[in-house]
Design a protein around this motif. Sequence first.
Motif, PDB file in Angstrom:
ATOM      1  N   PRO A 132       0.806  -1.228   0.000  1.00 20.36           N
ATOM      2  CA  PRO A 132       0.000   0.000   0.000  1.00 20.36           C
ATOM      3  C   PRO A 132       0.837   1.275   0.000  1.00 20.36           C
ATOM      4  O   PRO A 132       0.474   2.276  -0.615  1.00 20.36           O
ATOM      5  N   LEU A 133       1.984   1.223   0.684  1.00 15.22           N
ATOM      6  CA  LEU A 133       2.865   2.398   0.696  1.00 15.22           C
ATOM      7  C   LEU A 133       3.400   2.666  -0.701  1.00 15.22           C
ATOM      8  O   LEU A 133       3.482   3.824  -1.137  1.00 15.22           O
ATOM      9  N   GLY A 134       3.736   1.602  -1.419  1.00 12.82           N
ATOM     10  CA  GLY A 134       4.205   1.756  -2.798  1.00 12.82           C
ATOM     11  C   GLY A 134       3.137   2.364  -3.694  1.00 12.82           C
ATOM     12  O   GLY A 134       3.423   3.215  -4.540  1.00 12.82           O
ATOM     13  N   ILE A 135       1.882   1.943  -3.510  1.00 14.12           N
ATOM     14  CA  ILE A 135       0.780   2.521  -4.292  1.00 14.12           C
ATOM     15  C   ILE A 135       0.578   3.982  -3.912  1.00 14.12           C
ATOM     16  O   ILE A 135       0.359   4.839  -4.769  1.00 14.12           O
ATOM     17  N   ALA A 136       0.683   4.281  -2.615  1.00 21.20           N
ATOM     18  CA  ALA A 136       0.458   5.653  -2.143  1.00 21.20           C
ATOM     19  C   ALA A 136       1.495   6.628  -2.701  1.00 21.20           C
ATOM     20  O   ALA A 136       1.179   7.797  -2.916  1.00 21.20           O
ATOM     21  N   VAL A 137       2.709   6.169  -2.949  1.00 21.87           N
ATOM     22  CA  VAL A 137       3.745   7.075  -3.454  1.00 21.87           C
ATOM     23  C   VAL A 137       3.929   6.948  -4.960  1.00 21.87           C
ATOM     24  O   VAL A 137       4.957   7.357  -5.497  1.00 21.87           O
ATOM     25  N   GLY A 138       2.956   6.391  -5.638  1.00 21.18           N
ATOM     26  CA  GLY A 138       3.011   6.385  -7.095  1.00 21.18           C
ATOM     27  C   GLY A 138       3.301   5.038  -7.707  1.00 21.18           C
ATOM     28  O   GLY A 138       4.060   4.954  -8.660  1.00 21.18           O
ATOM     29  N   ARG A 139       2.719   3.989  -7.146  1.00 25.70           N
ATOM     30  CA  ARG A 139       2.861   2.625  -7.676  1.00 25.70           C
ATOM     31  C   ARG A 139       4.333   2.208  -7.790  1.00 25.70           C
ATOM     32  O   ARG A 139       4.791   1.749  -8.830  1.00 25.70           O
ATOM     33  N   VAL A 140       5.055   2.382  -6.688  1.00 26.50           N
ATOM     34  CA  VAL A 140       6.468   2.032  -6.639  1.00 26.50           C
ATOM     35  C   VAL A 140       6.623   0.733  -5.865  1.00 26.50           C
ATOM     36  O   VAL A 140       6.065   0.576  -4.785  1.00 26.50           O
ATOM     37  N   ASP A 141       7.376  -0.220  -6.410  1.00 28.40           N
ATOM     38  CA  ASP A 141       7.732  -1.435  -5.695  1.00 28.40           C
ATOM     39  C   ASP A 141       9.084  -1.169  -5.043  1.00 28.40           C
ATOM     40  O   ASP A 141      10.114  -1.133  -5.716  1.00 28.40           O
ATOM     41  N   PHE A 142       9.079  -0.960  -3.733  1.00 23.69           N
ATOM     42  CA  PHE A 142      10.312  -0.586  -3.040  1.00 23.69           C
ATOM     43  C   PHE A 142      11.404  -1.638  -3.204  1.00 23.69           C
ATOM     44  O   PHE A 142      12.582  -1.306  -3.272  1.00 23.69           O
ATOM     45  N   ALA A 143      11.022  -2.910  -3.248  1.00 27.01           N
ATOM     46  CA  ALA A 143      12.022  -3.971  -3.369  1.00 27.01           C
ATOM     47  C   ALA A 143      12.798  -3.862  -4.676  1.00 27.01           C
ATOM     48  O   ALA A 143      13.940  -4.316  -4.771  1.00 27.01           O
ATOM     49  N   SER A 144      12.204  -3.238  -5.694  1.00 30.07           N
ATOM     50  CA  SER A 144      12.892  -3.145  -6.986  1.00 30.07           C
ATOM     51  C   SER A 144      13.651  -1.830  -7.166  1.00 30.07           C
ATOM     52  O   SER A 144      14.313  -1.640  -8.185  1.00 30.07           O
ATOM     53  N   LEU A 145      13.576  -0.943  -6.197  1.00 30.59           N
ATOM     54  CA  LEU A 145      14.293   0.334  -6.311  1.00 30.59           C
ATOM     55  C   LEU A 145      15.793   0.097  -6.179  1.00 30.59           C
ATOM     56  O   LEU A 145      16.261  -0.500  -5.217  1.00 30.59           O
ATOM     57  N   ALA A 146      16.535   0.565  -7.166  1.00 27.98           N
ATOM     58  CA  ALA A 146      17.985   0.376  -7.162  1.00 27.98           C
ATOM     59  C   ALA A 146      18.632   1.406  -8.089  1.00 27.98           C
ATOM     60  O   ALA A 146      17.982   1.954  -8.978  1.00 27.98           O
ATOM     61  N   VAL A 147      19.886   1.646  -7.858  1.00 26.26           N
ATOM     62  CA  VAL A 147      20.681   2.507  -8.724  1.00 26.26           C
ATOM     63  C   VAL A 147      21.683   1.603  -9.435  1.00 26.26           C
ATOM     64  O   VAL A 147      22.423   0.851  -8.790  1.00 26.26           O
ATOM     65  N   ASN A 148      21.696   1.678 -10.781  1.00 26.41           N
ATOM     66  CA  ASN A 148      22.604   0.869 -11.576  1.00 26.41           C
ATOM     67  C   ASN A 148      23.942   1.597 -11.680  1.00 26.41           C
ATOM     68  O   ASN A 148      24.026   2.702 -12.201  1.00 26.41           O
ATOM     69  N   LEU A 149      24.990   0.970 -11.176  1.00 31.48           N
ATOM     70  CA  LEU A 149      26.319   1.571 -11.204  1.00 31.48           C
ATOM     71  C   LEU A 149      27.117   1.155 -12.437  1.00 31.48           C
ATOM     72  O   LEU A 149      28.230   1.608 -12.623  1.00 31.48           O
ATOM     73  N   GLY A 150      26.555   0.296 -13.235  1.00 34.49           N
ATOM     74  CA  GLY A 150      27.254  -0.177 -14.429  1.00 34.49           C
ATOM     75  C   GLY A 150      27.276  -1.692 -14.464  1.00 34.49           C
ATOM     76  O   GLY A 150      26.496  -2.359 -13.794  1.00 34.49           O
ATOM     77  N   THR A 151      28.201  -2.214 -15.253  1.00 32.87           N
ATOM     78  CA  THR A 151      28.308  -3.654 -15.415  1.00 32.87           C
ATOM     79  C   THR A 151      29.569  -4.143 -14.717  1.00 32.87           C
ATOM     80  O   THR A 151      30.634  -3.547 -14.834  1.00 32.87           O
ATOM     81  N   GLY A 152      29.423  -5.249 -14.000  1.00 30.97           N
ATOM     82  CA  GLY A 152      30.559  -5.839 -13.303  1.00 30.97           C
ATOM     83  C   GLY A 152      31.430  -6.649 -14.242  1.00 30.97           C
ATOM     84  O   GLY A 152      31.140  -6.793 -15.439  1.00 30.97           O
ATOM     85  N   ALA A 153      32.498  -7.205 -13.717  1.00 32.46           N
ATOM     86  CA  ALA A 153      33.437  -8.005 -14.507  1.00 32.46           C
ATOM     87  C   ALA A 153      32.769  -9.248 -15.075  1.00 32.46           C
ATOM     88  O   ALA A 153      33.181  -9.744 -16.124  1.00 32.46           O
ATOM     89  N   ASP A 154      31.732  -9.726 -14.422  1.00 28.63           N
ATOM     90  CA  ASP A 154      31.042 -10.925 -14.897  1.00 28.63           C
ATOM     91  C   ASP A 154      29.918 -10.597 -15.882  1.00 28.63           C
ATOM     92  O   ASP A 154      29.185 -11.480 -16.297  1.00 28.63           O
ATOM     93  N   GLY A 155      29.753  -9.325 -16.219  1.00 26.39           N
ATOM     94  CA  GLY A 155      28.731  -8.919 -17.179  1.00 26.39           C
ATOM     95  C   GLY A 155      27.375  -8.652 -16.559  1.00 26.39           C
ATOM     96  O   GLY A 155      26.433  -8.274 -17.247  1.00 26.39           O
ATOM     97  N   LYS A 156      27.257  -8.844 -15.250  1.00 22.87           N
ATOM     98  CA  LYS A 156      25.993  -8.579 -14.565  1.00 22.87           C
ATOM     99  C   LYS A 156      25.984  -7.139 -14.075  1.00 22.87           C
ATOM    100  O   LYS A 156      27.029  -6.563 -13.757  1.00 22.87           O
ATOM    101  N   PRO A 157      24.781  -6.541 -13.980  1.00 15.11           N
ATOM    102  CA  PRO A 157      24.715  -5.159 -13.492  1.00 15.11           C
ATOM    103  C   PRO A 157      25.088  -5.068 -12.008  1.00 15.11           C
ATOM    104  O   PRO A 157      24.787  -5.967 -11.230  1.00 15.11           O
ATOM    105  N   VAL A 158      25.763  -3.995 -11.649  1.00 15.09           N
ATOM    106  CA  VAL A 158      26.107  -3.712 -10.253  1.00 15.09           C
ATOM    107  C   VAL A 158      25.070  -2.710  -9.755  1.00 15.09           C
ATOM    108  O   VAL A 158      24.974  -1.596 -10.268  1.00 15.09           O
ATOM    109  N   LEU A 159      24.278  -3.149  -8.746  1.00 15.71           N
ATOM    110  CA  LEU A 159      23.158  -2.344  -8.279  1.00 15.71           C
ATOM    111  C   LEU A 159      23.316  -1.977  -6.809  1.00 15.71           C
ATOM    112  O   LEU A 159      23.762  -2.795  -6.000  1.00 15.71           O
ATOM    113  N   VAL A 160      22.916  -0.749  -6.487  1.00  9.53           N
ATOM    114  CA  VAL A 160      22.759  -0.334  -5.096  1.00  9.53           C
ATOM    115  C   VAL A 160      21.268  -0.440  -4.817  1.00  9.53           C
ATOM    116  O   VAL A 160      20.473   0.374  -5.288  1.00  9.53           O
TER     117      VAL A 160
END
Length: 143
Positions: free
Chosen positions: A45-73
Amino acid sequence: MSKLLSEFKKFAVKGNAIDLAVGVVIGTAFGKIVTSLVSDVVMPPLGIAVGRVDFASLAVNLGTGADGKPVLVRYGLFINTLIDFLIVAFVIFMLVTLINKLKSPPANPEPATPTERPCPQCLSVIPIKAQKCAHCCSSVTPA
């Protein structure tokens, strides 16, 4: 070596060690309940209240790691964990407050009925019903 084992046995079967173990098990189970409460009940409900945001999926992409996977905060998961902590801390605070109130004596205990008083002549302490002071032999009015 046997002395060490006997001391360990005394420690392990003491009430405090057992109470601590039970507390850890109950605390772990309670932590799972709070995590479910936050993830499944509070955050949607909090995610819906602030604009349909899924907090668990909130992340900042810092780029791609050495293994080719994204590095996320993953700051959204951090928000969920922070809310978990605040709920657990509040519940523990409430429990400790309740336990302290149950342990403490009543706030305004009734004053004890006095059994002694000072002699008006010599100020020695005499029984409250005394008619004569045992120290100065003066007559006193009984209380």
